[in-house]
Design an enzyme around this catalytic site. Structure first.
Site, short mmCIF file in Angstrom:
data_model
loop_
_atom_site.label_atom_id
_atom_site.label_comp_id
_atom_site.label_asym_id
_atom_site.label_seq_id
_atom_site.Cartn_x
_atom_site.Cartn_y
_atom_site.Cartn_z
N LYS A 77 0.85 -1.06 -0.10
CA LYS A 77 -0.02 -0.18 -0.07
C LYS A 77 1.00 1.12 0.15
O LYS A 77 1.79 1.35 0.64
CB LYS A 77 -0.93 -0.07 1.11
CG LYS A 77 -1.90 1.10 1.18
CD LYS A 77 -3.03 1.03 2.43
CE LYS A 77 -4.10 2.02 2.38
NZ LYS A 77 -4.76 1.94 3.64
N SER A 157 -9.88 2.24 2.43
CA SER A 157 -9.12 2.85 1.48
C SER A 157 -7.97 1.92 0.71
O SER A 157 -7.49 2.45 -0.13
CB SER A 157 -8.35 3.94 2.47
OG SER A 157 -7.47 3.24 3.38
N SER A 181 -10.39 -0.24 6.57
CA SER A 181 -9.87 -0.15 5.18
C SER A 181 -9.11 -1.47 4.73
O SER A 181 -8.44 -1.40 3.71
CB SER A 181 -9.01 0.95 5.19
OG SER A 181 -9.25 2.19 5.07
N1 GLN Z 1 -13.41 4.36 5.64
C1 GLN Z 1 -12.92 4.84 6.84
C2 GLN Z 1 -12.61 6.44 6.44
O1 GLN Z 1 -12.83 6.92 5.45
C3 GLN Z 1 -11.89 4.10 7.32
C4 GLN Z 1 -10.69 4.48 6.41
C5 GLN Z 1 -9.48 3.43 6.67
O2 GLN Z 1 -9.67 2.46 7.54
N2 GLN Z 1 -8.24 4.13 6.67
O3 GLN Z 1 -12.03 6.67 7.45
#
Ligand code: GLN
Length: 491
Positions: A77, A157, A181
């Site tokens: 990532k 994400s 995410s």
């Molecule tokens: N979808 C969540 C957010 O937008 C989680 C994102 C994540 O876990 N990095 O914050």
């Protein structure tokens, strides 16, 4: 075909000399070259580096010094700093950032012989559930609805990390999970993904989003592959004061423990009004599989679940607004010159950050400001303590929990973009475990009526990833998930 192997299977094949690391990695480099123009799962591809690492792996395999991941091609990532390889966090503001150092987690994977195919696309600064907020373009989910060509999101994400593994471009990948995410994109892409306990993996060298929630984890096409990767990534790091000094158990062995005699909790609050019937049905099926394998199913209550999303969307932006203050155009990253220092800051940040990041910085600054700090941030932290207490209480009675991972299957690109609340609702089942810091894993368990994958989430006690793996393995075996995405290597 080499790209269809599991990591566990490929590691055995390399040791038997069925094929070389050069061949295995070459097949994946070709798959990335063929599929990335369509899926955009990688922001940066590193084929030369990958092939050099593969040759080193072949030498290590020949002389007996090979680590457990020797020659295994992974996607990283693009939130993990990689020495000498551009690390963007999906943001324009880090578009020219080449870290001089390696994150602890990626360094441990390299130590064990892993090969890096490139840096996987993500929502900007890991803020999002769809990969639509990346400054480097959206990622397409390799799955499609039956009889439809509509491009779907891979979740977020860590959408590039999940899509690359689902499409057989990479054998596994790293992700980070702040509120879901890893788990939500795993569910959307029909693969497995684990977020370990907060503190299990070092956060050192990972671009920070919300420091009290961020945790690294792994994606694989099987539970055992995730276990193998996490075993390499996890461990105490003196450079991260929140990483915990505990031995890292043999997670691969834990996958084979079974669930006989375990008590599995079903939290009443996760059964929501108007819940997607297919998701509900799959959840019941999952409970049935565990029961048939010897587990006892127990109804439990996590009464503060209903505050999970609201408090997460205070705490996470608050920490983000503080963490992102460092991107000022002075020390590193992209700069927009101005007439004076303040003007330089403002121009740099206005041009460097996308809309979702700006929204979070504004929310975060607001909830931390004098006068609102007590009403929002401090209160959210108190509710967070109650969410953790719910889990602590329940884990006195059960060994793990089973819930759906996400309320729906993958949705279309562009959907929910004008409605941040609808987008945030993706995280409703994943955020509570994040707020409590407990481990959670998504396992592909079935398809919906349109032929899209759905995942089930296994949540465990702090630092008991072993039970999470054991339960997840039983789900994997019972589900026999063998469906393939429309877009994949060799198709
Ligand atoms: N979808 C969540 C957010 O937008 C989680 C994102 C994540 O876990 N990095 O914050």
């Amino acid at each position: 075909m080499l790209c269809d192997l599991s990591i566990v299977g490929a590691a055995a094949g390399l040791r038997r000399r069925d094929f070389s690391a050069r061949e295995l990695v070459g097949a994946h480099v070709d798959a990335v070259a063929a599929l990335n123009p369509r899926l955009n799962a990688f922001i940066t591809e590193t084929p030369e580096l990958a092939l050099r690492q593969a040759e080193a792996a072949d030498r290590a395999l020949a002389d007996g010094s090979a680590g457990p991941l020797a020659g295994i091609p992974l996607a990283i990532k693009d939130l993990f700093c990689t020495a000498g390889v551009r690390t963007t966090a999906g943001s324009r503001i880090l578009g020219n950032f080449v870290p001089p150092y390696e994150s602890t987690v990626s360094a441990q994977l390299l130590r064990d012989g892993a090969v890096f195919l490139g840096k996987a696309n993500l929502d900007e600064f890991a803020m999002g559930s769809s990969n639509m907020t990346s400054a480097y373009g959206s990622v397409q989910n390799p799955w499609q609805r039956r009889g439809s060509n509509v491009a779907l999101v891979p979740g977020g994400s860590s959408g590039g990390s999940a899509a690359s593994v689902a499409a057989r471009m990479a054998m596994g990948s790293t992700g980070t999970d702040t509120g879901g995410s890893i788990r939500q994109p795993a569910s959307f892409c029909g693969i497995a993904g684990i977020k370990p306990t907060y503190g299990r993996c070092s956060r050192w060298g990972i671009v920070a989003f919300a420091s009290s929630l961020d945790q690294a984890g792994a994606f694989g096409r099987s539970v055992a592959d995730c276990a193998l990767l996490l075993g390499s990534m996890a461990g105490f790091d003196p450079k991260d004061s929140t990483s915990v000094e505990r031995p890292v158990p043999d997670y691969v062995a834990a996958c084979r423990r079974g669930v006989r005699g375990l008590r599995i909790g079903v939290p009443a609050e996760y059964r929501m009004d108007g819940m997607n019937a297919e998701v509900e049905l799959l959840w019941q099926k999952g409970l049935g599989w565990l029961r048939e394998s010897g587990a006892e199913i127990v109804d439990v209550s996590l009464p503060h679940t209903k505050y999970g999303l609201a408090t997460y969307y205070i705490v996470a932006p608050a920490e983000a607004s503080s963490n992102l203050a460092r991107y000022d155009g002075v020390r590193f990253g992209v700069r927009q010159d101005g007439v004076d220092l303040i003007d330089l800051y403002e121009r740099t940040r206005a041009a460097g950050f996308g809309d979702e990041v700006k929204r979070r910085i504004m929310i975060g600054t607001y909830v931390l400001s004098a006068g609102y700090y007590d009403a929002y941030y401090l209160r959210a932290q108190k509710v967070r303590a109650l969410i953790l207490k719910d889990f602590t209480d329940v884990f006195a009675r059960v060994d793990a929990l089973l819930t759906p991972t996400a309320p729906t299957a993958a949705f279309a690109q562009g959907e929910k973009m004008d409605d941040p609340i609808a987008m945030y609702l993706n995280d409703v089942f994943t955020v509570p475990a994040s707020m409590a810091g407990v481990p959670g894993m998504s396992v592909p368990a079935g398809l919906d009526g349109q032929g899209l994958p759905l995942g089930l989430q296994v949540v465990g006690r702090p630092f008991d990833e072993e039970t999470v793996f054991a339960v997840s393995q039983v789900i994997e075996d019972a589900a026999g998930f063998s469906a393939l995405p429309a877009v994949r290597a060799g198709e």
